[in-house]
Write a protein that holds these residues in place. Structure first.
Motif, PDB file in Angstrom:
ATOM      1  N   LYS A   1       1.038  -1.173   0.066  1.00 53.84           N
ATOM      2  CA  LYS A   1       0.165   0.116  -0.045  1.00 53.84           C
ATOM      3  C   LYS A   1       0.946   1.240  -0.153  1.00 53.84           C
ATOM      4  O   LYS A   1       0.572   2.313  -0.660  1.00 53.84           O
ATOM      5  N   ALA A   2       1.910   1.250   0.869  1.00 55.01           N
ATOM      6  CA  ALA A   2       2.733   2.353   1.025  1.00 55.01           C
ATOM      7  C   ALA A   2       3.618   2.379  -0.434  1.00 55.01           C
ATOM      8  O   ALA A   2       3.905   3.561  -0.985  1.00 55.01           O
ATOM      9  N   ARG A   3       3.853   1.424  -1.035  1.00 58.16           N
ATOM     10  CA  ARG A   3       4.713   1.530  -2.225  1.00 58.16           C
ATOM     11  C   ARG A   3       3.847   2.047  -3.262  1.00 58.16           C
ATOM     12  O   ARG A   3       4.353   2.845  -4.097  1.00 58.16           O
ATOM     13  N   ARG A   4       2.745   1.864  -3.138  1.00 55.61           N
ATOM     14  CA  ARG A   4       1.643   2.327  -4.368  1.00 55.61           C
ATOM     15  C   ARG A   4       0.963   3.562  -4.015  1.00 55.61           C
ATOM     16  O   ARG A   4       0.427   4.084  -4.900  1.00 55.61           O
ATOM     17  N   ARG A   5       1.565   4.128  -3.028  1.00 56.40           N
ATOM     18  CA  ARG A   5       1.056   5.576  -3.013  1.00 56.40           C
ATOM     19  C   ARG A   5       1.631   6.433  -3.701  1.00 56.40           C
ATOM     20  O   ARG A   5       2.785   6.457  -4.399  1.00 56.40           O
ATOM     21  N   HIS A   6       1.043   7.510  -4.265  1.00 54.43           N
ATOM     22  CA  HIS A   6       1.460   8.516  -5.364  1.00 54.43           C
ATOM     23  C   HIS A   6       2.764   8.830  -5.427  1.00 54.43           C
ATOM     24  O   HIS A   6       3.611   8.541  -6.358  1.00 54.43           O
ATOM     25  N   GLY A   7       2.945   9.445  -4.255  1.00 48.40           N
ATOM     26  CA  GLY A   7       4.505  10.152  -4.238  1.00 48.40           C
ATOM     27  C   GLY A   7       5.552   9.073  -4.121  1.00 48.40           C
ATOM     28  O   GLY A   7       6.660   9.356  -4.999  1.00 48.40           O
TER      29      GLY A   7
ATOM     30  N   PRO B   1       8.403  17.043  -3.351  1.00 47.30           N
ATOM     31  CA  PRO B   1       9.368  16.096  -3.205  1.00 47.30           C
ATOM     32  C   PRO B   1       9.515  15.484  -4.579  1.00 47.30           C
ATOM     33  O   PRO B   1      10.758  15.314  -4.997  1.00 47.30           O
ATOM     34  N   ALA B   2       8.545  14.996  -5.261  1.00 46.43           N
ATOM     35  CA  ALA B   2       8.931  14.327  -6.512  1.00 46.43           C
ATOM     36  C   ALA B   2       8.171  15.007  -7.557  1.00 46.43           C
ATOM     37  O   ALA B   2       6.782  15.406  -7.351  1.00 46.43           O
ATOM     38  N   LYS B   3       8.728  14.950  -8.826  1.00 44.95           N
ATOM     39  CA  LYS B   3       7.797  15.541  -9.877  1.00 44.95           C
ATOM     40  C   LYS B   3       8.184  14.582 -10.961  1.00 44.95           C
ATOM     41  O   LYS B   3       9.126  14.086 -10.961  1.00 44.95           O
ATOM     42  N   LYS B   4       6.987  14.454 -11.841  1.00 41.91           N
ATOM     43  CA  LYS B   4       7.045  13.676 -13.010  1.00 41.91           C
ATOM     44  C   LYS B   4       8.172  13.822 -13.725  1.00 41.91           C
ATOM     45  O   LYS B   4       8.285  15.259 -14.379  1.00 41.91           O
ATOM     46  N   ILE B   5       8.912  13.129 -14.378  1.00 43.88           N
ATOM     47  CA  ILE B   5       9.873  13.260 -15.456  1.00 43.88           C
ATOM     48  C   ILE B   5       9.513  13.578 -16.775  1.00 43.88           C
ATOM     49  O   ILE B   5       8.815  12.712 -16.996  1.00 43.88           O
ATOM     50  N   LEU B   6       9.686  14.488 -17.305  1.00 47.51           N
ATOM     51  CA  LEU B   6       9.257  14.848 -18.667  1.00 47.51           C
ATOM     52  C   LEU B   6      10.420  14.955 -19.366  1.00 47.51           C
ATOM     53  O   LEU B   6      11.425  15.595 -18.934  1.00 47.51           O
ATOM     54  N   GLY B   7      10.266  14.341 -20.612  1.00 48.88           N
ATOM     55  CA  GLY B   7      11.492  14.310 -21.476  1.00 48.88           C
ATOM     56  C   GLY B   7      12.484  13.552 -21.001  1.00 48.88           C
ATOM     57  O   GLY B   7      12.253  12.299 -20.476  1.00 48.88           O
ATOM     58  N   ASP B   8      13.679  13.820 -20.995  1.00 45.38           N
ATOM     59  CA  ASP B   8      14.807  12.722 -20.674  1.00 45.38           C
ATOM     60  C   ASP B   8      15.333  12.480 -19.109  1.00 45.38           C
ATOM     61  O   ASP B   8      15.735  13.818 -18.613  1.00 45.38           O
ATOM     62  N   GLY B   9      15.362  11.443 -18.747  1.00 40.24           N
ATOM     63  CA  GLY B   9      15.680  11.508 -17.391  1.00 40.24           C
ATOM     64  C   GLY B   9      16.943  10.953 -17.361  1.00 40.24           C
ATOM     65  O   GLY B   9      17.454  11.003 -16.135  1.00 40.24           O
ATOM     66  N   THR B  10      17.585  10.565 -18.258  1.00 40.04           N
ATOM     67  CA  THR B  10      18.815   9.940 -18.149  1.00 40.04           C
ATOM     68  C   THR B  10      19.975  11.020 -18.316  1.00 40.04           C
ATOM     69  O   THR B  10      21.100  10.644 -17.771  1.00 40.04           O
ATOM     70  N   ARG B  11      19.638  11.974 -19.006  1.00 34.86           N
ATOM     71  CA  ARG B  11      20.864  13.155 -19.322  1.00 34.86           C
ATOM     72  C   ARG B  11      21.187  13.910 -17.978  1.00 34.86           C
ATOM     73  O   ARG B  11      20.428  14.083 -17.195  1.00 34.86           O
ATOM     74  N   LEU B  12      22.378  14.420 -17.896  1.00 33.42           N
ATOM     75  CA  LEU B  12      22.820  14.920 -16.787  1.00 33.42           C
ATOM     76  C   LEU B  12      22.600  16.442 -17.036  1.00 33.42           C
ATOM     77  O   LEU B  12      22.344  16.865 -18.211  1.00 33.42           O
TER      78      LEU B  12
ATOM     79  N   LEU C   1       5.231   5.930  -5.519  1.00 34.06           N
ATOM     80  CA  LEU C   1       5.244   5.570  -6.899  1.00 34.06           C
ATOM     81  C   LEU C   1       6.071   6.390  -7.808  1.00 34.06           C
ATOM     82  O   LEU C   1       6.859   5.763  -8.712  1.00 34.06           O
ATOM     83  N   LEU C   2       5.776   7.542  -7.690  1.00 33.50           N
ATOM     84  CA  LEU C   2       6.448   8.443  -8.356  1.00 33.50           C
ATOM     85  C   LEU C   2       8.191   8.352  -8.618  1.00 33.50           C
ATOM     86  O   LEU C   2       8.849   8.271  -9.463  1.00 33.50           O
ATOM     87  N   LEU C   3       8.373   8.422  -7.028  1.00 35.03           N
ATOM     88  CA  LEU C   3       9.893   8.225  -6.844  1.00 35.03           C
ATOM     89  C   LEU C   3      10.743   6.999  -7.572  1.00 35.03           C
ATOM     90  O   LEU C   3      11.496   7.037  -8.296  1.00 35.03           O
ATOM     91  N   GLU C   4       9.641   5.911  -7.255  1.00 32.94           N
ATOM     92  CA  GLU C   4      10.416   4.645  -7.742  1.00 32.94           C
ATOM     93  C   GLU C   4      10.338   4.779  -9.326  1.00 32.94           C
ATOM     94  O   GLU C   4      11.279   4.222  -9.864  1.00 32.94           O
TER      95      GLU C   4
END
Lengths: 982, 167
Positions: A163-169, A381-392, A171-174
């Motif tokens: 339940k905790a893992r599936r909580r929105h924030g 604390p967490a925001k959805k990554i838009l675009g490329d998450g792998t780039r520095l 989940l987004l972090l994961e």
């Protein structure tokens, strides 16, 4: 023995004494012993004994077995033994034995020490039931086991509840964590629930759906609409003066291979163009791959132009450095948010080369992890990554040139690209999208940060919008997407499609009523001329507008809240929220252009969106009854279009070569996973390279063959055409020896010259797919030896892309061989229609016995001489299955060279690929399947130009262009008709 | 318990020249025994000797050898041991004979016997000493023949090592 077993045994034998002896391997000991035996002296003995005192035997370890050094004993052997040494040796032995006797061996458990009749139930948790002498040990063991248990529990406790893992924030972090390695498309979650995902090219992509939909998807492509997410395609933006851009880009293309970047229609911005890019000035030898490009329409009175080049991600890593050198753009412009200097900035080009996955990212949105670690950051604390998450964030995405003024911008993942394939894709679009509604007076008067109200103030922009809307309305009236001129571009601003989402999934159908309403004249104009030039403009081209739209997107949650406040549930929101206007670009994608049938099959539209809006458009599109395809379907799409698919069918491009290597490794791995008895023995099938096509070798061999053939013919010009296939064979036999001697020629290329392709196509006598009817072609010079020779002088080392359709049964598979039929085969074909084709006599696997020998080396060493002889004899015999006399030589050399033979595969130095089988090989298939569109097996592949022309010359006119095709797992040849489509 | 039963012969290698004892090698001993058995009992003996015969322990300093024979036929194999006159090792021929000290059913009993035997030997040597130095050496050796005091340390070491394994 397994590791656990070894450990157990070690534990058991820990207290056992080992044998005490001098090492047997060291000869020095022996010699020393001799010497001392001869020159018996007191001092040596003293020294030895002294040494031994320092290292009493037991301390230095009882050596078990044969150790290299004498286990720490003195190397010299004493001549005689004193009483002291004698006593010490005895005492040491006694000690060792005592240790062995007192310590219990066997199981390390305490209860093992107890005799059976003394064991009691529940001793394990109540130590008081044990005899007192064992209690200490038992207690200690119990504590230890308890500790171990608690450790495990602690680790488990780290994992949160589901339940905790599936909580929105959380989940987004994961999700953000998982996006750091491979880029996720915006529709990733949607796809991950329905598709088999693969990690490819630095992205997570849907390969094929988990449900069965091969035929429905084909049907969707040919009669309705198939949707694909192509956002992984990389967009590179070039900005600069028009003439300078064209001058730079012209180095990378050639007019001979079709229209270039400078094609007038494309340059005006009304059409999307596609072109094959080469390394600068290296046409035709070093191609990079195919790209599509789009110019931004000219703004009046300005020569500053903007160009988008769309390339496959594997191509991008080659293309971007090449573009930088061509445009002399080597100054990296750093992303403004990060002022920190890192070594990455020192040499940005190198950096970008070494990290091909580095893609741009929204500037305000950096990796979440980094955000959390920085202290000054205050926000969610967490925001959805838009675009490329792998780039520095420090990696440059913009490069500038001081000399030419060209700016290269890497827009990867900045723009979402959806592809709709099928004749009804325009009606799907028309139903999903709705041109943006104007703002009312109140909104316009207010100062707003949103882009649309500001645009509403501008009269000219609004009139443009009105015109674009009109064109979009006409679009609804056309019958099929294929009717439009290919590459048409339409810019548009639309409302948020989520607002008009139907409650149920519906199937978008062309609206007959509306079609009648639309002016016939206008529709014809659209179909003939495409969209007028000024309507191709879109605000998607502007970075500021894109960012504005992305940042101000209404979230799903807010939208749902607004919906719930509507008085009549389920009715449309009114007025439309101001944020919900999105600039888009619609690009028409041409269908099948080559060939004479199924024209414009698979045409469709590409939908370009600003990033962040992917899911907002995806779900409404899906609700219009489209099918969704994955990577698998794009392969099938290009196969049905008879177009080469990147990177599968570009063996001369660096990306294609990489792909081939990967594919070979993958297939080989799969092959090795089968037990040897269950594998296909490709040697017996006469298939040299079932996993990777040796194009270079093929091209070289045919080049040699034709050259030799030409020389011979000069001497003897009376050769009859009927016997020429045989002579070709003979020539090959004679030229076999040369192949090993000659050095590698130049690299092979794929023929892309339009004129030459047209010539070849005419010589092949194009027919309909099953070869029933001849197709008309323009004037082609007749096929003659001189024409062929001159053609080969230019394109001797080339391969050519061909389409083959089978006459009768058979489903071609990839890496199937294309062979030349002998005259007898063609005669048989003429006699009876139902003839299914000749058979290849099974080959002998000479390597099987060698592999056996390798497995048990004892046998090999004892009987190698005796067993080798008969085998060599067998291979030297001129058998029908083995027409190649060099195999036995190759065999021996390769056997000595390669140690790792795999059963059923030829070891690495391949023998001659052309003449390995009874029919001469021309090329291989790269894609093949039963074609649902033509109803017979169809294959696409490459053949050697030299080989093909040779074959065509020798074939009688009525059988010209008929080849044999054989799958790697079968011995049966099938007749097929070759077609080169331009 | 059900197990494969063997007989362990604790033998002493007697040589004239004590220094040659150090050349001994468990393989050489095994080969010699096999050869002797084959010589005296022919193929049948050799076959018996090929199954589960091994040299379990060899101390080149004291010349103690522990041989394992299958229980079924150990008498037959034992009877061949007196015919060993030399052991060939490292291209040396060591003239020797084997003297059987003890026949045991387990290695453990043999070890126990060996302890007893060795201490007895040392005790016998003590009165025969020629000078004071020798006497001192032997006394020391006799005192060394026990695990007293060391047991605890050893045990602790052992437990530590076990803990290491756990980590």
């Amino acid at each position: 023995m397994s590791a656990a077993k070894v450990k157990m045994r070690e534990k058991k034998m820990r207290n056992q004494p080992a044998s005490v002896q001098y090492s047997s391997s060291s000869r020095n000991v022996e010699r020393n012993a001799h010497n001392e035996g001869d020159t018996s002296g007191g001092p040596s003995d003293v020294r030895a004994s002294a040494e031994r005192q320092k290292k009493p035997p037991q301390r230095s370890g009882w050596v078990r077995g044969h150790h290299k050094d004498g286990g720490g004993y003195a190397k010299e052997m004493p001549k005689y033994i004193t009483a002291g040494a004698f006593a010490r040796a005895r005492s040491a032995e006694v000690k060792a034995m005592l240790k062995a006797v007192t310590k219990t061996t066997g199981s390390s458990h305490v209860f093992g020490a107890l005799p059976k009749h003394m064991r009691r139930r529940a001793m394990s948790h109540n130590t008081k039931r044990l005899p007192r002498r064992l209690r200490d040990v038992a207690n200690r063991m119990r504590e230890k086991s308890l500790q171990a248990g608690s450790k495990k529990k602690k680790e488990q406790a780290k994992n949160k509840s589901r339940k905790a893992r599936r909580r929105h924030g959380n989940l987004l972090l994961e999700f953000n964590r998982r996006q750091r390695k491979n880029i996720w498309l915006e529709t990733h979650i949607w796809h991950a629930k329905r598709f088999h995902m693969v990690k490819k090219w630095g992205y997570c992509l849907g390969d094929r759906p988990t449900y069965k939909c091969y035929r429905p998807c084909y049907r969707a492509m040919s009669s309705h609409c198939l949707l694909q997410d192509l956002s992984y395609y990389c967009c590179i933006e070039l900005q600069g003066e028009e003439d300078k851009l064209l001058a730079a880009l012209s180095q990378m293309t050639s007019k001979q291979a079709g229209p270039t970047f400078a094609a007038a229609l494309c340059l005006s911005g009304c059409r999307q163009g596609s072109v094959t890019v080469y390394k600068a000035g290296r046409y035709p030898s070093q191609p990079l791959g195919p790209v599509t490009f789009l110019w931004r329409p000219r703004t009046q009175g300005s020569t500053h132009r903007q160009l988008w080049i769309w390339a496959h991600p594997t191509l991008k890593q080659d293309l971007l450095p090449e573009l930088q050198t061509v445009c002399q753009c080597c100054e990296a412009v750093l992303p403004p948010v990060v002022p920190v200097v890192t070594p990455a900035e020192a040499n940005p080009i190198l950096e970008s080369e070494s990290k091909p996955e580095n893609k741009p990212e929204a500037k305000p949105i950096t990796g979440t992890k980094r955000k959390r670690s920085s202290k000054d950051f205050t926000g969610p604390p967490a925001k959805k990554i838009l675009g490329d998450g792998t780039r520095l964030p420090t990696t440059p995405i913009t490069w500038k040139s001081s000399s030419t003024g060209i700016v290269i911008n890497d827009l990867t993942m900045e723009i979402v690209r959806y592809r709709l394939i099928g004749p009804q894709s325009h009606s799907v679009l028309a139903e999903t999208l709705e041109a943006a509604t104007d703002c009312n007076e109140v909104d316009t008067s207010q100062a707003s940060t949103l882009w649309w109200p500001q645009h509403c103030k501008d009269e000219s922009k609004m009139s443009l919008h009105q015109q674009q809307t009109d064109v979009f309305h006409i679009l609804k009236g056309i019958y099929s997407t294929g009717e439009l001129p290919s590459g048409t571009v339409l810019g548009l601003t639309v409302d948020d499609p989520r607002l008009t989402l139907p409650t149920k999934k519906v199937k978008a159908m062309p609206c007959v009523k509306q079609a009648q309403e639309v002016d016939e004249e206008k529709r014809r104009e659209l179909m003939l001329r495409g969209v007028p030039q000024h309507c191709c403009q879109s605000f998607l081209w502007e970075q500021s507008v894109r960012d504005n739209v992305t940042d101000n997107k209404i979230s799903e949650q807010e939208l749902n809240c607004m919906r719930s406040e509507v008085l009549v549930p389920g009715s449309r929101l009114s007025p439309t929220p101001l944020q919900g206007r999105v600039p888009i670009l619609l690009l028409h994608q041409s269908g099948k252009q080559v060939g004479h049938e199924m024209n414009s099959w698979g045409a469709g539209w590409d939908l370009l969106l600003p990033k962040g809006w992917g899911m907002a458009f995806w779900v409404p599109l899906v609700y219009r009854g489209v099918r969704i395809g994955g990577l698998n379907m794009s392969l099938k799409h290009s196969q049905n279009k008879a177009a080469p698919h990147f990177p599968h069918d570009y063996p001369d491009c660096p990306a294609g070569i990489r792909f081939q290597e990967e594919q070979e490794a993958e297939l080989l791995d799969k092959f090795k996973r089968h037990p040897p008895a269950k594998r296909t023995n490709y040697i017996k099938h006469g298939c040299l390279a079932p996993f990777c096509c040796p194009w270079q070798q093929l091209a070289e061999e045919w080049e040699l063959l034709t050259r030799d053939g030409g020389e011979e013919r000069k001497g003897d010009s009376k050769i009859q055409t009927t016997t020429q296939t045989d002579t070709v064979m003979e020539e090959e036999m004679t030229s076999q020896q040369d192949i090993t001697l000659t050095k590698p020629l130049s690299r092979f290329t794929v023929l892309r010259d339009r004129k030459s392709l047209r010539l070849l196509s005419g010589w092949c006598r194009p027919t309909t797919s099953k070869g029933q009817r001849l197709c008309r072609v323009g004037e082609v010079p007749p096929l003659s030896r001189s024409a062929v020779m001159s053609f080969l002088a230019a394109h001797g080392m080339s391969l050519v892309w061909v389409r083959l359709s089978l006459f009768s049964k058979g489903k071609p598979e990839f890496h199937a061989m294309l062979c030349v039929p002998t005259t007898e085969d063609l005669k048989l074909l003429g006699k009876e229609l139902g003839n299914s084709g000749p058979q290849e006599p099974p080959h002998r696997d000479h390597f099987k016995s060698r592999i056996k020998h390798q497995k048990d080396p004892k046998k090999a060493t004892t009987s190698s001489l005796s067993s080798d002889k008969p085998e060599c004899k067998g291979s030297e015999l001129p058998s029908a299955s083995d027409p190649d006399p060099t195999t036995s030589e190759d065999l021996n050399s390769s056997f000595q060279a390669s140690s790792d033979l795999i059963l059923g595969l030829w070891p690495d130095p391949l023998p001659s690929v052309t003449s390995h089988c009874s029919r001469v090989t021309l090329g291989w298939i790269t894609q093949g399947d039963f074609s649902l569109s033509s109803g017979c097996g169809e294959a696409l592949g490459f053949v050697s130009v030299a080989g093909l022309l040779n074959t065509l010359l020798n074939q009688p006119v009525e059988h010209r262009g008929k080849l044999l095709l054989r799958n790697p797992t079968s011995l049966h040849y099938r007749f097929a008709k070759i077609n080169i489509e331009v | 318990m059900v197990r494969v039963k063997s007989r362990y012969l604790l033998c002493e290698v007697n040589v004239s020249d004590k220094s040659q004892l150090l050349l001994l090698d468990d393989r050489a001993v095994a080969a010699t025994v096999r050869a002797a058995v084959a010589r005296t009992h022919g193929d049948y003996g050799a076959a018996l000797c090929s199954i589960r015969f091994s040299v379990k322990y060899l101390n080149a300093h004291t010349g103690i050898v522990l041989l394992r024979f299958p229980k079924r036929c150990y008498r037959l194999l034992w009877s061949a041991l007196p015919f060993i006159t030399s052991i060939e090792t490292r291209s040396h021929k060591i003239p020797c004979f084997l003297n059987c000290l003890h026949v045991g059913g387990t290695i453990r009993t043999c070890q126990k016997f060996l302890i007893k035997y060795n201490t007895q030997q040392l005790h016998r040597m003590l009165p025969k000493c020629k000078d004071e130095e020798e006497k001192q050496h032997i006394r020391k050796a006799i005192l060394n023949c026990s695990l007293a005091g060391e047991t605890k340390e050893a045990f602790e070491e052992e437990s530590e090592s076990e803990e290491d394994e756990v980590e």
